[in-house]
Design an enzyme around this catalytic site. Structure first.
Site, mmCIF file in Angstrom:
data_model
loop_
_atom_site.group_PDB
_atom_site.id
_atom_site.type_symbol
_atom_site.label_atom_id
_atom_site.label_comp_id
_atom_site.label_asym_id
_atom_site.label_seq_id
_atom_site.Cartn_x
_atom_site.Cartn_y
_atom_site.Cartn_z
ATOM 1 N N SER A 78 0.864 -1.199 0.000
ATOM 2 C CA SER A 78 0.000 0.000 0.000
ATOM 3 C C SER A 78 0.887 1.230 0.000
ATOM 4 O O SER A 78 1.911 1.258 0.678
ATOM 5 C CB SER A 78 -0.880 0.062 1.251
ATOM 6 O OG SER A 78 -1.646 1.256 1.225
ATOM 7 N N TYR A 148 -6.899 6.381 2.202
ATOM 8 C CA TYR A 148 -6.056 5.429 2.939
ATOM 9 C C TYR A 148 -6.799 4.913 4.167
ATOM 10 O O TYR A 148 -6.915 3.706 4.377
ATOM 11 C CB TYR A 148 -4.767 6.139 3.348
ATOM 12 C CG TYR A 148 -3.738 5.284 4.048
ATOM 13 C CD1 TYR A 148 -3.144 4.200 3.409
ATOM 14 C CD2 TYR A 148 -3.329 5.584 5.355
ATOM 15 C CE1 TYR A 148 -2.183 3.436 4.049
ATOM 16 C CE2 TYR A 148 -2.369 4.833 5.994
ATOM 17 C CZ TYR A 148 -1.787 3.758 5.345
ATOM 18 O OH TYR A 148 -0.826 3.002 5.977
ATOM 19 N N LYS A 152 -8.099 1.075 4.785
ATOM 20 C CA LYS A 152 -7.568 0.265 5.881
ATOM 21 C C LYS A 152 -8.670 -0.169 6.838
ATOM 22 O O LYS A 152 -8.613 -1.256 7.413
ATOM 23 C CB LYS A 152 -6.485 1.051 6.627
ATOM 24 C CG LYS A 152 -5.204 1.244 5.811
ATOM 25 C CD LYS A 152 -4.487 -0.072 5.580
ATOM 26 C CE LYS A 152 -3.128 0.103 4.940
ATOM 27 N NZ LYS A 152 -2.459 -1.186 4.698
#
Ligand code: UDP
Length: 331
Positions: A78, A148, A152
């Protein structure tokens, strides 16, 4: 006895490459995977000569095929810095969601145990301090960090779902700010930014008034925590980080002292949604993993500074500045 086989995604990145080193040291067969968007083969080139190491250039957002047996998967692919999400937001969302789904499917088909790299960003700009695993977070889904943070958070949800519904062996590590050799000079993170600036004789850029805090963990400590979590039987999220909290202003002073630079600090706008404070509560890791960080910031910074000093002039200058830097710092 034949070696256990582990797949490490994001293997050419900062954390992925250190994990490759650790699993090679533990005598695993390491299958490294990276699409090299933010990773760099220089981080793992020393491993290519080993017979128990192989590398696939592949994007895990697409179907992942691994021939043969697989015992463990560590999903570390990532983009991981605010400046990277700004540049590649869609890939960031895809690797955390589609990529995680593919790897969970792979784990299920191989009957492998999977550990996914989550982050303190799931806590957003936290209203609870220090952050323990019970806290649900304060995240802006549509801000620049949303791509992000929400990827996650989805990653954690789908990982738990595979654990609950498919009885898959899963582990979730929530990683707090980590530093060490092989961090990318131009990823916008505060440590490579400050050390790079000091080495080039530029002023150190503090965003905001520098009163925001972070807690920095040296990479070897982090890798030890991750290794222990993988080998544990605990399926819920565990914070791994160093609770030694410091303001960004104090951190700049430490870097000035360490490098002996005669430059000063300059102040820039604080990026949107920049967390004001961050410190891991590691009570759970202490209890379950019998783990806590061992390397002080002064020791870790000295090693990291030596690494940055060893880079070529070309790397130090050519790879230093990110073209989106101003976009990132200006509200
Ligand atoms: N920061 C800074 N100067 C820089 C780069 C970052 O003051 O040149 C600040 C940034 O605004 C944040 C902190 O340092 O408050 C840590 O930033 P980083 O991007 O390293 O990590 P994160 O915000 O994801 O914890």
């Amino acid at each position: 006895m034949s070696r256990k086989r582990v797949l490490i995604t994001g293997a050419a990145g900062f954390l992925g490459s250190h994990l490759c080193d650790r699993f090679i040291k533990e005598d695993f067969h390491v299958i490294a995977m990276d699409n090299l968007i933010t990773g760099d083969l220089r981080n793992i080139e020393h491993l290519f000569k080993l017979e128990n190491f192989e590398f696939y250039n592949h994007d895990v957002s697409k179907f992942v095929h691994i021939p043969g047996e697989l015992h463990y998967i560590l999903h570390f692919a990532s983009p991981a810095s605010p400046i990277d999400y700004l540049k590649i937001p869609i890939q960031t969302l895809k690797v955390g969601s589609l990529g995680t789904h593919n790897l969970l499917g792979l784990a299920k088909s191989k009957n492998a145990r999977i550990l996914v790299a989550s982050t303190s960003e799931v806590y957003g700009d936290p209203a609870v301090h220090p952050q323990n695993e019970e806290y649900w977070g304060n995240v802006n889904p549509v801000g620049p960090r949303g791509v992000y943070d929400e990827a996650k958070r989805f990653q954690e949800a789908i990982t738990m779902a595979y654990h609950t519904f498919h009885q898959l062996e899963t582990r979730i590590v929530r990683i707090f700010n980590t530093y060490g050799p092989r961090m990318r000079l131009n990823d916008g993170r505060v440590l490579p930014a400050f050390i790079g600036q000091a080495l080039r004789g530029e002023d150190l850029t503090i965003f905001g008034d520098g009163s925001q805090t972070r807690s920095f963990c040296y990479v070897d400590d982090l890798v030890e925590g991750i290794y222990r979590l993988l080998m544990s039987d605990y399926a819920y999220p565990v914070n791994v980080g160093n609770p030694d909290e410091i303001t960004i202003s104090e951190f700049a002073e430490e870097i000035i002292k360490l490098t002996g630079t005669t430059q000063k600090v300059v102040y820039k706008d604080l990026p949107v949604d920049d967390p004001k404070q961050r410190q891991p509560d590691i009570t759970l890791a202490r209890e379950i993993l019998k783990w806590e960080p061992k390397i002080s910031r002064s020791e870790g910074l000295a090693i990291t500074y030596d690494y940055f000093k060893s880079l070529s002039k070309e790397q130090l200058y050519k790879e230093a500045h990110h073209k989106d830097f101003n976009k990132y710092t200006t509200k």
